[in-house]
Design a protein around this motif. Structure first.
Motif, mmCIF file in Angstrom:
data_model
loop_
_atom_site.group_PDB
_atom_site.id
_atom_site.type_symbol
_atom_site.label_atom_id
_atom_site.label_comp_id
_atom_site.label_asym_id
_atom_site.label_seq_id
_atom_site.Cartn_x
_atom_site.Cartn_y
_atom_site.Cartn_z
ATOM 1 N N ASP A 298 0.861 -1.187 0.000
ATOM 2 C CA ASP A 298 0.000 0.000 0.000
ATOM 3 C C ASP A 298 0.898 1.238 0.000
ATOM 4 N N PRO A 299 0.780 2.106 -1.008
ATOM 5 C CA PRO A 299 1.665 3.279 -1.094
ATOM 6 C C PRO A 299 1.612 4.183 0.132
ATOM 7 N N THR A 300 0.490 4.185 0.852
ATOM 8 C CA THR A 300 0.404 5.069 2.011
ATOM 9 C C THR A 300 1.281 4.588 3.171
ATOM 10 N N LEU B 126 2.936 8.395 -3.921
ATOM 11 C CA LEU B 126 2.339 9.706 -3.731
ATOM 12 C C LEU B 126 3.444 10.767 -3.731
ATOM 13 N N PRO B 127 3.170 11.954 -4.264
ATOM 14 C CA PRO B 127 4.230 12.936 -4.520
ATOM 15 C C PRO B 127 4.940 13.482 -3.293
ATOM 16 N N ASP B 128 4.300 13.446 -2.127
ATOM 17 C CA ASP B 128 4.948 14.029 -0.962
ATOM 18 C C ASP B 128 5.559 12.998 -0.009
ATOM 19 N N VAL B 129 5.701 11.759 -0.476
ATOM 20 C CA VAL B 129 6.374 10.739 0.337
ATOM 21 C C VAL B 129 7.841 11.129 0.491
ATOM 22 N N PRO B 130 8.359 11.133 1.712
ATOM 23 C CA PRO B 130 9.782 11.442 1.886
ATOM 24 C C PRO B 130 10.663 10.415 1.166
ATOM 25 N N VAL B 131 11.648 10.902 0.442
ATOM 26 C CA VAL B 131 12.528 10.006 -0.311
ATOM 27 C C VAL B 131 13.199 9.000 0.622
ATOM 28 N N GLU B 132 13.505 9.435 1.846
ATOM 29 C CA GLU B 132 14.136 8.524 2.807
ATOM 30 C C GLU B 132 13.220 7.344 3.125
ATOM 31 N N HIS B 133 11.918 7.565 3.095
ATOM 32 C CA HIS B 133 10.977 6.475 3.362
ATOM 33 C C HIS B 133 10.915 5.517 2.173
ATOM 34 N N ALA B 134 10.987 6.063 0.967
ATOM 35 C CA ALA B 134 11.060 5.194 -0.211
ATOM 36 C C ALA B 134 12.357 4.386 -0.173
#
Length: 199
Positions: free
Chosen positions: A105-107, A141-149
Motif C-alpha cells: 500500500d503506497p500510504t 504519492l508525490p509528498d512521500v519522503p525520499v528517505e521512506h522510499a
C-alpha cells in the motif's frame, strides 16, 4: 494507448512494457469493466506481446478480475493492487503460470522506516518469493519522503541479497531512487549497483 505505440516502443528496445488501466478498473462495475475497459487493455497488451516484449498488465481496483485480466491480455506479469490480498492472488493465478507484481500500500511509505521495512517483508512473504516483482500496489504519492522510499528499497535489497544489514547508500543514491525507482521500475537487486558502494 494506441496499438501502434506498442510496436514503436518495442523498436526502441523496451525490455518490458507495463499496460496500466488506472482510470476505469476501479470506476466501473464488473459488467461495464468487461465491456468497456478489459477488451482495450487486452488489445494493447497483446499488441505489445506480439513484439516479443514481456508485458505487465495492471488494472488497479479490479482485483476481483485477476484471472480474466491474465486470460484476456496474455501478459506474463499481472499487477496486484494494495487492496488485493497477495496470498489470495498467488493462489488464484497459480495455475495460469504468470508472475505477479505489487503490492505494498503506497500510504505505508508515510510510516516510520522500521514499519515500512516490516510491511515490506510481510508483503514479500505473502507473495511466496517466486515469480514476484516487488513494487507498490499503485503509484507513489508525490509528498512521500525520499528517505521512506529508500527504506522500502533497503528492505527489498536485504531480502534479495540475503543480508539483514545492507551497506550504506552511495552518495547520490536517493536521486537515483527518485528518478528511476519510484513508481516506474522494480526496486530490488536490479538497482543495487546504482545504490550501494559495496555489494
Amino acid at each position: 494507448v494506441e496499438v501502434g505505440d506498442a510496436h514503436e516502443r518495442a523498436e526502441r528496445q523496451v525490455t518490458m512494457r507495463d499496460w496500466l488501466d488506472a482510470r476505469w478498473a476501479a470506476a466501473l462495475g464488473p459488467r461495464d469493466f468487461r465491456e468497456f475497459a478489459l477488451p482495450y487493455l487486452a488489445e494493447a497488451a497483446r499488441a505489445a506481446g506480439s513484439t516479443g516484449v514481456p508485458v505487465i498488465a495492471f488494472a488497479p481496483g479490479a482485483g476481483w478480475a485477476l484471472e480474466e485480466i491474465a486470460s484476456a491480455t496474455g501478459a506474463q506479469v499481472i499487477g496486484v493492487d494494495w487492496q488485493t490480498d497477495a496470498g489470495e492472488a498467488r493462489r488464484r493465478l497459480g495455475p495460469m503460470k504468470v508472475a505477479l507484481q505489487g503490492n505494498l500500500d503506497p500510504t505505508w511509505l508515510y510510516a516510520p522506516p522500521a514499519e515500512i521495512e516490516r510491511r515490506t517483508h510481510a508483503m514479500l512473504e505473502a507473495f511466496g518469493g517466486v515469480g514476484h516483482i516487488a513494487n507498490l500496489g499503485h503509484g507513489i504519492l508525490p509528498d512521500v519522503p525520499v528517505e521512506h522510499a529508500a527504506a522500502f528499497v533497503r528492505a527489498l535489497d536485504a531480502n534479495y541479497l540475503g543480508a539483514q544489514d545492507t551497506p550504506p547508500l552511495r552518495e547520490g543514491a536517493l536521486d537515483v531512487l527518485a528518478q528511476h525507482v519510484l513508481g516506474s521500475a522494480c526496486p530490488g537487486p536490479f538497482f543495487a549497483d546504482a545504490l550501494y558502494d559495496e555489494i
